[in-house]
Design a protein around this motif. Sequence first.
Motif, PDB file in Angstrom:
ATOM      1  N   UNK A  38      60.260  51.957  49.768  1.00 47.32           N
ATOM      2  CA  UNK A  38      61.466  51.234  49.399  1.00 47.32           C
ATOM      3  C   UNK A  38      62.653  52.186  49.277  1.00 47.32           C
ATOM      4  N   UNK A  39      63.835  51.625  49.341  1.00 50.38           N
ATOM      5  CA  UNK A  39      65.042  52.428  49.141  1.00 50.38           C
ATOM      6  C   UNK A  39      65.487  52.325  47.686  1.00 50.38           C
ATOM      7  N   UNK A  40      64.517  52.559  46.809  1.00 46.22           N
ATOM      8  CA  UNK A  40      64.737  52.575  45.366  1.00 46.22           C
ATOM      9  C   UNK A  40      64.449  53.978  44.853  1.00 46.22           C
ATOM     10  N   UNK A  41      65.295  54.470  44.006  1.00 47.74           N
ATOM     11  CA  UNK A  41      65.125  55.824  43.475  1.00 47.74           C
ATOM     12  C   UNK A  41      63.743  55.978  42.826  1.00 47.74           C
ATOM     13  N   UNK A  42      63.010  57.011  43.247  1.00 50.75           N
ATOM     14  CA  UNK A  42      61.668  57.258  42.739  1.00 50.75           C
ATOM     15  C   UNK A  42      60.560  56.722  43.611  1.00 50.75           C
ATOM     16  N   UNK A  43      60.897  55.885  44.605  1.00 53.42           N
ATOM     17  CA  UNK A  43      59.858  55.249  45.421  1.00 53.42           C
ATOM     18  C   UNK A  43      59.097  56.225  46.300  1.00 53.42           C
ATOM     19  N   UNK A  44      59.705  57.343  46.670  1.00 52.47           N
ATOM     20  CA  UNK A  44      59.011  58.283  47.553  1.00 52.47           C
ATOM     21  C   UNK A  44      57.794  58.909  46.880  1.00 52.47           C
ATOM     22  N   UNK A  45      57.736  58.876  45.559  1.00 53.43           N
ATOM     23  CA  UNK A  45      56.579  59.408  44.830  1.00 53.43           C
ATOM     24  C   UNK A  45      55.473  58.376  44.690  1.00 53.43           C
ATOM     25  N   UNK A  46      55.827  57.082  44.744  1.00 51.16           N
ATOM     26  CA  UNK A  46      54.847  55.979  44.657  1.00 51.16           C
ATOM     27  C   UNK A  46      55.259  54.880  45.631  1.00 51.16           C
ATOM     28  N   UNK A  47      55.189  55.162  46.934  1.00 50.19           N
ATOM     29  CA  UNK A  47      55.723  54.213  47.909  1.00 50.19           C
ATOM     30  C   UNK A  47      54.993  52.881  47.959  1.00 50.19           C
ATOM     31  N   UNK A  48      53.802  52.809  47.388  1.00 53.07           N
ATOM     32  CA  UNK A  48      53.054  51.549  47.360  1.00 53.07           C
ATOM     33  C   UNK A  48      53.504  50.631  46.221  1.00 53.07           C
ATOM     34  N   UNK A  49      54.339  51.087  45.318  1.00 60.21           N
ATOM     35  CA  UNK A  49      54.727  50.300  44.142  1.00 60.21           C
ATOM     36  C   UNK A  49      55.942  49.437  44.467  1.00 60.21           C
ATOM     37  N   UNK A  50      55.669  48.165  44.806  1.00 60.82           N
ATOM     38  CA  UNK A  50      56.757  47.260  45.167  1.00 60.82           C
ATOM     39  C   UNK A  50      57.498  46.726  43.940  1.00 60.82           C
ATOM     40  N   UNK A  51      57.019  47.084  42.744  1.00 62.78           N
ATOM     41  CA  UNK A  51      57.693  46.670  41.509  1.00 62.78           C
ATOM     42  C   UNK A  51      58.573  47.776  40.926  1.00 62.78           C
ATOM     43  N   UNK A  52      58.741  48.848  41.681  1.00 65.80           N
ATOM     44  CA  UNK A  52      59.541  49.973  41.209  1.00 65.80           C
ATOM     45  C   UNK A  52      60.959  49.524  40.837  1.00 65.80           C
ATOM     46  N   UNK A  53      61.416  49.972  39.681  1.00 70.76           N
ATOM     47  CA  UNK A  53      62.781  49.701  39.225  1.00 70.76           C
ATOM     48  C   UNK A  53      63.589  50.986  39.322  1.00 70.76           C
ATOM     49  N   UNK A  54      64.861  50.843  39.679  1.00 67.61           N
ATOM     50  CA  UNK A  54      65.730  52.008  39.774  1.00 67.61           C
ATOM     51  C   UNK A  54      66.941  51.699  40.614  1.00 67.61           C
ATOM     52  N   UNK A  55      67.791  52.693  40.778  1.00 65.23           N
ATOM     53  CA  UNK A  55      69.001  52.532  41.580  1.00 65.23           C
ATOM     54  C   UNK A  55      68.655  52.592  43.066  1.00 65.23           C
ATOM     55  N   UNK A  56      69.544  52.079  43.879  1.00 63.55           N
ATOM     56  CA  UNK A  56      69.397  52.189  45.326  1.00 63.55           C
ATOM     57  C   UNK A  56      69.478  53.658  45.738  1.00 63.55           C
ATOM     58  N   UNK A  57      68.560  54.078  46.625  1.00 58.44           N
ATOM     59  CA  UNK A  57      68.594  55.444  47.135  1.00 58.44           C
ATOM     60  C   UNK A  57      68.188  55.434  48.606  1.00 58.44           C
ATOM     61  N   UNK A  58      69.172  55.215  49.467  1.00 54.30           N
ATOM     62  CA  UNK A  58      68.909  55.148  50.901  1.00 54.30           C
ATOM     63  C   UNK A  58      68.464  56.494  51.451  1.00 54.30           C
ATOM     64  N   UNK A  59      68.989  57.564  50.904  1.00 59.17           N
ATOM     65  CA  UNK A  59      68.635  58.906  51.365  1.00 59.17           C
ATOM     66  C   UNK A  59      67.173  59.215  51.078  1.00 59.17           C
ATOM     67  N   UNK A  60      66.679  58.814  49.908  1.00 61.70           N
ATOM     68  CA  UNK A  60      65.285  59.073  49.555  1.00 61.70           C
ATOM     69  C   UNK A  60      64.337  58.341  50.499  1.00 61.70           C
TER      70      UNK A  60
END
Length: 313
Positions: free
Chosen positions: A227-249
Amino acid sequence: MKFIKGFTFAPFAKRGSYMRKEAYKSLDNLVERVGVNFIILVPNGLQDTPQSEEICYTSNSTVSDEELEAMIYYAKKKGLRVALKPTANCKNGTWRAHINFFDEDVHCEPKWSKWFEAYTAFQLHYASLAEKTGCEMFIAGCEMVMSERREREWRKLISDIRDVYHGAVTYNTDKYQEHNVKWWDCVDVISSSGYYPLNDWERQLDRIEAVVHKFNKPFFFAEAGCMSTQGSSAVPNDWNMEGDVDLKEQAEWYETMLKACLRRKWISGFVMWDWASNQYSLNRAESNKGYDVYGKPAEKVIRKYYDMVVADR
């Protein structure tokens, strides 16, 4: 196996979704913008809970056979190879990996035997449709982790599928489970979901490589995404991740994943998760936090690597 440059298109679409002009335009966009040669379509089967023995695939929660066939034929006219992946889900929101029963049938309790009867009917319905429409691959389910120990039932299911479908057959296991499936010998291709953390790709690829060499089968990632959510690159399987938009990540995750994987000659492709049938307007891409890559930097990353790969690599 011809290299797969793919996307999952409009998974779990509801009845009528593939009848809309927007769906066909979205598929056109996918081909034009990303340069794919392969899509996976995912008919939805629903059971009430992880312990339910019945699976419904004829309600309004699932695209009709007629519209699914029409979409398959349209995709093939555009030069795409098509796979069907009928997938069971739980109405109560429990992830399908937790579908589970007692190892031994117990009177008055839900049973593996009854569930596999329903699951087999579900799979064979779409295997017949895949045969009719000339789909190049059939994927006999996705991330059914707790069921994978039922080796006898899975071998019987794959055999039954081969009675009605004569293309390549695979099964999409979940991340970290590639080495736990003992029956890879009965399918044509090994596939899994590649939702691995940004900094863990090399270690996981080493582990998967041992499985691929053991069974001597082609391999591809039937799902992969972040996802393009901040922190998603560490847990890319977590579709419930909350955070700011992070297109670069998100873009960095795809860059890292594709670069690592394409150094491994035994990897025969990717099917990214996912491409919607009804897309947001491009001016909203920078505020979208989901797995979508439409109009985001990650889209250009995928296109760059897909263009680099020779199809018969």
